[in-house]
Design an enzyme around this catalytic site. Structure first.
Site, PDB file in Angstrom:
ATOM      1  N   ASP A 126      12.183   1.403  -7.780  1.00 13.91           N
ATOM      2  CA  ASP A 126      11.728   0.612  -8.939  1.00 13.91           C
ATOM      3  C   ASP A 126      10.767   1.362  -9.864  1.00 13.91           C
ATOM      4  OD1 ASP A 126       9.431   0.730  -7.435  1.00 13.91           O
ATOM      5  OD2 ASP A 126       9.079  -1.420  -7.402  1.00 13.91           O
ATOM      6  N   TYR A 140       4.680   9.785 -10.024  1.00  9.23           N
ATOM      7  CA  TYR A 140       4.483  10.343  -8.678  1.00  9.23           C
ATOM      8  C   TYR A 140       4.252  11.852  -8.686  1.00  9.23           C
ATOM      9  CZ  TYR A 140       5.169   6.184  -5.881  1.00  9.23           C
ATOM     10  OH  TYR A 140       4.984   4.969  -5.278  1.00  9.23           O
TER      11      TYR A 140
HETATM   12  P1  NAD Z   1       6.134  -5.032   5.042  1.00 11.02           P
HETATM   13  O1  NAD Z   1       5.557  -4.314   6.200  1.00 11.02           O
HETATM   14  O2  NAD Z   1       5.421  -6.188   4.469  1.00 11.02           O
HETATM   15  O3  NAD Z   1       7.592  -5.539   5.450  1.00 11.02           O
HETATM   16  C1  NAD Z   1       8.533  -4.784   6.097  1.00 11.02           C
HETATM   17  C2  NAD Z   1       9.244  -5.628   7.160  1.00 11.02           C
HETATM   18  O4  NAD Z   1      10.218  -4.788   7.784  1.00 11.02           O
HETATM   19  C3  NAD Z   1       8.325  -6.130   8.270  1.00 11.02           C
HETATM   20  O5  NAD Z   1       8.411  -7.525   8.398  1.00 11.02           O
HETATM   21  C4  NAD Z   1       8.857  -5.435   9.524  1.00 11.02           C
HETATM   22  O6  NAD Z   1       8.752  -6.193  10.695  1.00 11.02           O
HETATM   23  C5  NAD Z   1      10.289  -5.173   9.143  1.00 11.02           C
HETATM   24  N1  NAD Z   1      10.947  -4.137   9.935  1.00 11.02           N
HETATM   25  C6  NAD Z   1      10.435  -2.952  10.334  1.00 11.02           C
HETATM   26  N2  NAD Z   1      11.357  -2.281  11.032  1.00 11.02           N
HETATM   27  C7  NAD Z   1      12.481  -3.036  11.061  1.00 11.02           C
HETATM   28  C8  NAD Z   1      13.761  -2.865  11.647  1.00 11.02           C
HETATM   29  N3  NAD Z   1      14.102  -1.762  12.319  1.00 11.02           N
HETATM   30  N4  NAD Z   1      14.671  -3.861  11.491  1.00 11.02           N
HETATM   31  C9  NAD Z   1      14.341  -4.957  10.805  1.00 11.02           C
HETATM   32  N5  NAD Z   1      13.144  -5.178  10.233  1.00 11.02           N
HETATM   33  C10 NAD Z   1      12.215  -4.222  10.367  1.00 11.02           C
HETATM   34  O7  NAD Z   1       6.388  -3.926   3.920  1.00 11.02           O
HETATM   35  P2  NAD Z   1       6.436  -4.012   2.338  1.00 11.02           P
HETATM   36  O8  NAD Z   1       5.216  -3.454   1.759  1.00 11.02           O
HETATM   37  O9  NAD Z   1       6.818  -5.375   1.926  1.00 11.02           O
HETATM   38  O10 NAD Z   1       7.571  -2.977   1.980  1.00 11.02           O
HETATM   39  C11 NAD Z   1       8.885  -3.045   2.474  1.00 11.02           C
HETATM   40  C12 NAD Z   1       9.636  -1.783   2.133  1.00 11.02           C
HETATM   41  O11 NAD Z   1       9.975  -1.735   0.767  1.00 11.02           O
HETATM   42  C13 NAD Z   1       8.855  -0.497   2.411  1.00 11.02           C
HETATM   43  O12 NAD Z   1       9.736   0.482   2.921  1.00 11.02           O
HETATM   44  C14 NAD Z   1       8.374  -0.095   1.044  1.00 11.02           C
HETATM   45  O13 NAD Z   1       8.047   1.259   1.013  1.00 11.02           O
HETATM   46  C15 NAD Z   1       9.581  -0.464   0.247  1.00 11.02           C
HETATM   47  N6  NAD Z   1       9.417  -0.570  -1.201  1.00 11.02           N
HETATM   48  C16 NAD Z   1      10.244   0.196  -1.953  1.00 11.02           C
HETATM   49  C17 NAD Z   1      10.213   0.154  -3.306  1.00 11.02           C
HETATM   50  C18 NAD Z   1      11.108   1.080  -4.078  1.00 11.02           C
HETATM   51  O14 NAD Z   1      11.056   1.160  -5.246  1.00 11.02           O
HETATM   52  N7  NAD Z   1      11.969   1.855  -3.440  1.00 11.02           N
HETATM   53  C19 NAD Z   1       9.329  -0.725  -3.948  1.00 11.02           C
HETATM   54  C20 NAD Z   1       8.485  -1.505  -3.171  1.00 11.02           C
HETATM   55  C21 NAD Z   1       8.565  -1.436  -1.787  1.00 11.02           C
HETATM   56  C1  G6P Z   2       6.334   1.811  -6.353  1.00 11.37           C
HETATM   57  C2  G6P Z   2       7.357   2.712  -5.714  1.00 11.37           C
HETATM   58  C3  G6P Z   2       7.663   2.241  -4.333  1.00 11.37           C
HETATM   59  C4  G6P Z   2       6.401   2.132  -3.513  1.00 11.37           C
HETATM   60  C5  G6P Z   2       5.402   1.250  -4.203  1.00 11.37           C
HETATM   61  C6  G6P Z   2       4.065   1.320  -3.472  1.00 11.37           C
HETATM   62  O1  G6P Z   2       6.874   0.555  -6.582  1.00 11.37           O
HETATM   63  O2  G6P Z   2       8.537   2.817  -6.433  1.00 11.37           O
HETATM   64  O3  G6P Z   2       8.568   3.111  -3.759  1.00 11.37           O
HETATM   65  O4  G6P Z   2       6.688   1.591  -2.247  1.00 11.37           O
HETATM   66  O5  G6P Z   2       5.202   1.676  -5.513  1.00 11.37           O
HETATM   67  O6  G6P Z   2       3.314   0.255  -3.866  1.00 11.37           O
HETATM   68  P1  G6P Z   2       2.098  -0.273  -2.999  1.00 11.37           P
HETATM   69  O7  G6P Z   2       1.620  -1.413  -3.813  1.00 11.37           O
HETATM   70  O8  G6P Z   2       2.672  -0.691  -1.657  1.00 11.37           O
HETATM   71  O9  G6P Z   2       1.146   0.853  -2.874  1.00 11.37           O
HETATM   72 MN    MN Z   3      10.069   3.946  -5.131  1.00  6.40          MN
END
Ligand code: NAD
Ligand code: G6P
Ligand code: MN
Length: 443
Positions: A171, A266
């Protein structure tokens, strides 16, 4: 009758789940949903989020079938899409990822530098597990993955599941494009036509036009040169968190290195690591901020909905920033041919770069998957940086597959954020201690 879709949200206990669940409901006119299922391997954490969403759905969309489970067969049977956002090891492990490098004067970040490598070593197995469940119980389904570190996860699925239907997306460029649209007085990033190349959390815009083909780069450069993305970010959200505002501001220094392009924020971690370390508190990192704010707020809100047995007046709301996930699902389901940035095997789209690298580039997405938009040859500066970083990502995945201590030491040493092989080894040995049970055993 129009087809309606069944979605599984993997990582049902994520802080992002309520926002995405509600978002799905606000796009039913273009992407009708018949079933939403939450899956997590942590029943207790998921239950709070799921019960609150269940109450919301009962009150606002009773026609949508809803369930939550830790059982893979129940979770992944009869579905069209998996939206995957898992965090293996939760925030407690993110805290280690950030704090261990800082002990040695190296920056501590969720997805960049040694922290991102450590997180990658945990995530690969988790994402493969979810992908395998999806393929076992719903072989035609698509996985939209935004679990981090997306670059490493993407390389792992390229190597280990090359034929799987998984699309990796981030994102960050989307959020930055919203800010650039704002800078030039356009309503939405959808009014921009862009070209971009890089790796995930490591890329550059090299062309930005409006839909009539007018070059918007000069106007955007003027703003970035002075404010980075900070002015636009604060115009859009005056309550933006200070750590993000710092990142948005620092983009002006990153930009100064190559004023021909606009950088992803980043890149500050790779190009100004000394600045980042000086501005870090080794006792309180981003993981602490997130635990004390986002995590606490989301779980408190969900618990209060459960206690009152109603979501009315709760302020429960859709995550508009996650609209790109619906766009992506829609592109596949409805063959919209939308141009979106995805993390895909290069295969020549960046002409003078490793064909097997997982690169972040624009793709045209439709029912048969994606077609790359060719970006041509990239300049020496970006090529040099990307070759180093992609090697870090490839070595990390190789280390995971082979259980190789040597390769992981090389990966950390090669990161531009790490000053020497000696420091890399100290960080690695500390990581091995705290990641027991999460990482494969290294020899
Ligand atoms: P969070 O810890 O609140 O939630 C993650 C959930 O995943 C937890 O409930 C955990 O129990 C579960 N989990 C862990 N291992 C698992 C497995 N093997 N099978 C099923 N469930 C499992 O985390 P969050 O801050 O809400 O973030 C979630 C993910 O989204 C992270 O990887 C974060 O880096 C990612 N994220 C990515 C973007 C992006 O742009 N790519 C943006 C925001 C968040
Ligand atoms: C952006 C990135 C994600 C990352 C997040 C971290 O959205 O694209 O990949 O997980 O920032 O945000 P946080 O609020 O968890 O530091
Ligand atoms: Mn990202």
């Amino acid at each position: 009758m129009e087809k309606k879709y069944a979605i599984t949200i993997a990582g049902g206990g994520s802080t992002f789940t309520p926002g995405i669940c509600l978002l799905l409901l606000t796009h039913m006119d273009r992407f009708p949903v018949r079933k939403i299922m939450f899956y997590d391997n942590n029943a207790k954490r998921q239950e709070v989020i799921a019960k609150a969403c269940q109450i919301y759905l009962r009150e606002n969309a009773p026609e949508v079938e809803f369930g939550y489970t830790t059982d893979p067969e129940t979770a992944f049977t009869d579905i069209d899409f998996v939206m995957c956002h898992i965090r293996v090891g939760l925030y407690a492990m993110r805290e280690h990822d950030e704090k261990i490098p800082l002990k040695y004067g190296v920056l501590g970040q969720e997805t960049c530098g040694p922290g991102g490598i450590a997180y990658g070593m945990r995530s690969i197995g988790g994402v493969l597990e979810v992908l395998d469940y999806m393929e076992k119980y719903s072989p035609d389904a698509y996985m939209l993955n935004y679990s981090n570190p997306a670059a490493i996860v993407a390389e792992a699925t390229r190597r280990l599941r090359p034929n799987s239907k998984i699309l990796n997306i981030c994102d960050m460029p989307i959020g930055l494009e919203e800010k650039m649209a704002r800078m030039v007085g356009l309503k939405s990033r959808k009014e921009l036509n862009i070209n971009y190349y890089g790796l995930n959390h490591f890329g550059w815009w090299h062309q930005i036009e409006d839909k009539d083909g007018n070059d918007l780069m000069p106007q955007i450069r003027e703003q970035i040169k002075t404010y980075g993305f900070a002015k636009a970010a604060l115009d859009m959200n005056p309550n933006a968190e200070p750590s993000w505002v710092d990142t948005f501001t620092k983009a002006k220094d990153v930009y100064a290195l190559d004023p021909d392009t606009i950088p992803n924020t980043y890149l500050k971690y790779y190009l100004f690591p000394d600045y980042v370390v000086e501005h870090s508190n080794p006792e309180i990192t981003r993981a602490n901020e997130v635990m004390n704010h986002r995590e606490k707020n989301v779980f408190t809100l969900c618990q209060s909905i459960i206690d009152k047995n109603t979501s009315e007046g709760s302020g429960f709301k859709a995550d508009a920033h996650a609209e790109y996930i619906v766009d992506l699902a829609c592109a596949i389901a409805k063959n919209t041919k939308e141009k979106m940035l995805l993390i895909v095997p290069n295969e020549g789209a960046i002409e003078n770069f490793d064909r097997t690298a997982m690169v972040e580039i624009p793709c045209i997405v439709g029912k048969n998957g994606y077609e790359r938009v060719v970006q041509g040859a990239i300049p020496q500066f970006q090529k040099g940086l990307m070759e180093q970083q992609v090697s870090v990502e490839k070595l990390t995945v190789a280390a995971w597959i082979e259980g190789s201590y040597q390769k992981l030491w090389q990966a950390i040493t090669l990161s531009k954020t790490v000053p020497s092989a000696r420091i890399a080894k100290l960080i690695l040995d500390d990581f091995i201690e705290v990641n027991k049970g999460y990482w494969p055993e290294l020899k």
